[in-house]
Design a protein around this motif. Structure first.
Motif, PDB file in Angstrom:
ATOM      1  N   LEU A 167     -10.192  16.090  12.352  1.00 22.73           N
ATOM      2  CA  LEU A 167     -11.145  15.074  11.923  1.00 22.73           C
ATOM      3  C   LEU A 167     -10.444  13.732  11.748  1.00 22.73           C
ATOM      4  N   ALA A 168     -11.033  12.685  12.293  1.00 22.12           N
ATOM      5  CA  ALA A 168     -10.588  11.321  12.033  1.00 22.12           C
ATOM      6  C   ALA A 168     -11.532  10.762  10.976  1.00 22.12           C
ATOM      7  N   VAL A 169     -11.093  10.793   9.721  1.00 23.21           N
ATOM      8  CA  VAL A 169     -11.935  10.447   8.577  1.00 23.21           C
ATOM      9  C   VAL A 169     -11.603   9.047   8.092  1.00 23.21           C
ATOM     10  N   SER A 170     -12.632   8.261   7.802  1.00 20.62           N
ATOM     11  CA  SER A 170     -12.393   6.945   7.220  1.00 20.62           C
ATOM     12  C   SER A 170     -13.658   6.420   6.561  1.00 20.62           C
ATOM     13  N   GLU A 171     -13.441   5.487   5.660  1.00 21.51           N
ATOM     14  CA  GLU A 171     -14.562   4.775   5.050  1.00 21.51           C
ATOM     15  C   GLU A 171     -14.692   3.452   5.787  1.00 21.51           C
ATOM     16  N   GLU A 172     -15.916   3.145   6.226  1.00 24.67           N
ATOM     17  CA  GLU A 172     -16.124   1.918   6.982  1.00 24.67           C
ATOM     18  C   GLU A 172     -16.968   0.931   6.204  1.00 24.67           C
ATOM     19  N   GLU A 173     -16.842  -0.324   6.601  1.00 21.44           N
ATOM     20  CA  GLU A 173     -17.613  -1.383   5.963  1.00 21.44           C
ATOM     21  C   GLU A 173     -19.006  -1.472   6.593  1.00 21.44           C
ATOM     22  N   ALA A 209     -12.657   0.014   6.007  1.00 21.69           N
ATOM     23  CA  ALA A 209     -12.496  -0.637   4.705  1.00 21.69           C
ATOM     24  C   ALA A 209     -11.019  -0.690   4.334  1.00 21.69           C
ATOM     25  N   PRO A 210     -10.627  -1.650   3.490  1.00 20.31           N
ATOM     26  CA  PRO A 210      -9.245  -1.659   3.014  1.00 20.31           C
ATOM     27  C   PRO A 210      -8.899  -0.291   2.404  1.00 20.31           C
ATOM     28  N   ASN A 211      -7.778   0.268   2.812  1.00 21.07           N
ATOM     29  CA  ASN A 211      -7.342   1.599   2.389  1.00 21.07           C
ATOM     30  C   ASN A 211      -8.366   2.676   2.776  1.00 21.07           C
ATOM     31  N   GLY A 212      -9.130   2.405   3.823  1.00 20.51           N
ATOM     32  CA  GLY A 212     -10.259   3.254   4.201  1.00 20.51           C
ATOM     33  C   GLY A 212      -9.909   4.660   4.643  1.00 20.51           C
ATOM     34  N   TYR A 213      -8.704   4.866   5.189  1.00 25.27           N
ATOM     35  CA  TYR A 213      -8.324   6.219   5.598  1.00 25.27           C
ATOM     36  C   TYR A 213      -8.086   7.100   4.372  1.00 25.27           C
ATOM     37  N   ASN A 214      -7.373   6.561   3.379  1.00 22.40           N
ATOM     38  CA  ASN A 214      -7.149   7.326   2.156  1.00 22.40           C
ATOM     39  C   ASN A 214      -8.446   7.515   1.375  1.00 22.40           C
ATOM     40  N   LEU A 215      -9.263   6.460   1.282  1.00 24.51           N
ATOM     41  CA  LEU A 215     -10.533   6.571   0.564  1.00 24.51           C
ATOM     42  C   LEU A 215     -11.453   7.592   1.227  1.00 24.51           C
ATOM     43  N   GLY A 216     -11.495   7.554   2.557  1.00 24.05           N
ATOM     44  CA  GLY A 216     -12.342   8.504   3.283  1.00 24.05           C
ATOM     45  C   GLY A 216     -11.885   9.930   3.086  1.00 24.05           C
ATOM     46  N   MET A 251       0.844  -1.179   0.000  1.00 25.87           N
ATOM     47  CA  MET A 251       0.000   0.000   0.000  1.00 25.87           C
ATOM     48  C   MET A 251       0.888   1.241   0.000  1.00 25.87           C
ATOM     49  N   ARG A 252       0.634   2.156  -0.905  1.00 27.63           N
ATOM     50  CA  ARG A 252       1.406   3.393  -1.016  1.00 27.63           C
ATOM     51  C   ARG A 252       0.672   4.503  -0.287  1.00 27.63           C
ATOM     52  N   ILE A 253       1.361   5.190   0.620  1.00 30.60           N
ATOM     53  CA  ILE A 253       0.766   6.323   1.318  1.00 30.60           C
ATOM     54  C   ILE A 253       1.138   7.582   0.557  1.00 30.60           C
ATOM     55  N   LEU A 254       0.148   8.328   0.152  1.00 28.88           N
ATOM     56  CA  LEU A 254       0.376   9.509  -0.663  1.00 28.88           C
ATOM     57  C   LEU A 254       0.926  10.660   0.156  1.00 28.88           C
ATOM     58  N   THR A 255       1.864  11.387  -0.400  1.00 25.45           N
ATOM     59  CA  THR A 255       2.319  12.590   0.284  1.00 25.45           C
ATOM     60  C   THR A 255       1.238  13.666   0.225  1.00 25.45           C
ATOM     61  N   LEU A 256       0.277  13.504  -0.680  1.00 22.17           N
ATOM     62  CA  LEU A 256      -0.853  14.427  -0.720  1.00 22.17           C
ATOM     63  C   LEU A 256      -1.726  14.280   0.523  1.00 22.17           C
ATOM     64  N   ALA A 257      -1.389  13.323   1.364  1.00 28.33           N
ATOM     65  CA  ALA A 257      -2.155  13.120   2.589  1.00 28.33           C
ATOM     66  C   ALA A 257      -1.997  14.272   3.567  1.00 28.33           C
ATOM     67  N   THR A 258      -1.099  15.193   3.305  1.00 28.24           N
ATOM     68  CA  THR A 258      -0.919  16.323   4.203  1.00 28.24           C
ATOM     69  C   THR A 258      -1.873  17.439   3.810  1.00 28.24           C
ATOM     70  N   LEU A 259      -3.131  17.188   3.995  1.00 29.06           N
ATOM     71  CA  LEU A 259      -4.152  18.161   3.627  1.00 29.06           C
ATOM     72  C   LEU A 259      -4.551  18.995   4.826  1.00 29.06           C
ATOM     73  N   LEU A 260      -4.727  20.248   4.583  1.00 26.48           N
ATOM     74  CA  LEU A 260      -5.199  21.156   5.611  1.00 26.48           C
ATOM     75  C   LEU A 260      -6.296  21.982   4.982  1.00 26.48           C
ATOM     76  N   PHE A 261      -7.505  21.851   5.494  1.00 30.11           N
ATOM     77  CA  PHE A 261      -8.592  22.636   4.950  1.00 30.11           C
ATOM     78  C   PHE A 261      -8.499  24.060   5.452  1.00 30.11           C
ATOM     79  N   ALA A 262      -8.549  24.990   4.568  1.00 27.12           N
ATOM     80  CA  ALA A 262      -8.699  26.397   4.911  1.00 27.12           C
ATOM     81  C   ALA A 262     -10.091  26.776   4.421  1.00 27.12           C
ATOM     82  N   THR A 263     -11.025  26.772   5.313  1.00 31.69           N
ATOM     83  CA  THR A 263     -12.413  26.941   4.941  1.00 31.69           C
ATOM     84  C   THR A 263     -12.865  28.358   5.219  1.00 31.69           C
ATOM     85  N   SER A 264     -13.504  28.968   4.240  1.00 26.62           N
ATOM     86  CA  SER A 264     -14.010  30.326   4.399  1.00 26.62           C
ATOM     87  C   SER A 264     -15.513  30.333   4.235  1.00 26.62           C
ATOM     88  N   VAL A 265     -16.194  30.968   5.139  1.00 26.83           N
ATOM     89  CA  VAL A 265     -17.627  31.184   5.004  1.00 26.83           C
ATOM     90  C   VAL A 265     -17.802  32.609   4.517  1.00 26.83           C
TER      91      VAL A 265
END
Length: 198
Positions: free
Chosen positions: A153-159, A168-175, A1-15
């Motif tokens: 946020l602890a984000v994941s895709e679950e079965e 789910a397999p690779n569920g953290y990246n998929l989520g 399983m390859r962990i993407l360096t794009l995993a370093t996401l930081l949301f900058a959210t503006s309302v």
């Protein structure tokens, strides 16, 4: 399983409906004050909160975001704009996960659990509870040692329920990818326009 360096996401959210208020930091690394990059799932295991290590899936709503998303009602409205909502009939089976954000509050319960709603904010999360899908727990960094206001946020895709809601397999990246795909850009919901960058 390859962990993407794009995993370093930081949301900058503006309302756009509210001006952005100046705060000190987007977030503080929990490790600096004895916190952890993992929450505690109650069984000695944890899921990534994704704050300090660049190889982990990172989803943080920046403390530099508009104040309209840095409170519980704002987070929920934002989540609903992305196709997520509160748990089915407000029922949470199992114990709440805890996290230590290094903000001086120690290990605290997640503020909320939010699930994919399959197009229906009122009952869609019941379907997610049965068939699985994306979900996340949220904690806010607001203690006396590190008060960024950021949402971790602890984000994941679950079965599905028959698989015991395991990740789910690779569920953290998929989520993460599903949440980011829904969030990035501009969207209006309940009279509020959100512009999100990652």
């Amino acid at each position: 399983m390859r962990i993407l360096t794009l995993a370093t996401l930081l949301f900058a959210t503006s309302v756009l409906a509210n001006p952005i208020e100046k705060r000190a930091a987007a977030y503080y690394n929990p490790n600096i004050n004895g916190g952890s990059e993992l929450d505690n799932a109650g069984d000695g295991l944890g899921e990534p909160l994704n704050a300090g290590h660049q190889l982990l899936t990172r989803v943080i709503i920046s403390g530099l975001s508009s104040s309209g998303v840095l409170n519980l009602n704002g987070l929920l409205n934002y989540a609903e704009s992305l196709g997520y909502s509160e748990e089915c009939f407000d029922i949470h089976l199992g114990g709440a996960q805890t996290a230590n954000l290094g903000d001086g509050n120690g290990w605290t319960n997640q503020v909320i659990e939010i699930r994919q709603d399959y197009g229906s904010a009122s009952v869609g999360t019941c379907l997610e509870s049965l068939v699985g899908g994306n979900h996340f727990g949220a904690w806010q960094q607001n203690g006396s040692l590190a008060s960024s206001g950021a949402w971790f946020l602890a984000v994941s895709e679950e079965e599905d329920v028959f698989e015991g809601h395991t990740i789910a397999p690779n569920g953290y990246n998929l989520g993460r990818n599903a949440l980011v795909a829904a969030a990035v850009g501009s969207i209006s919901y309940n009279g509020v326009t959100y512009t999100t960058t990652a």
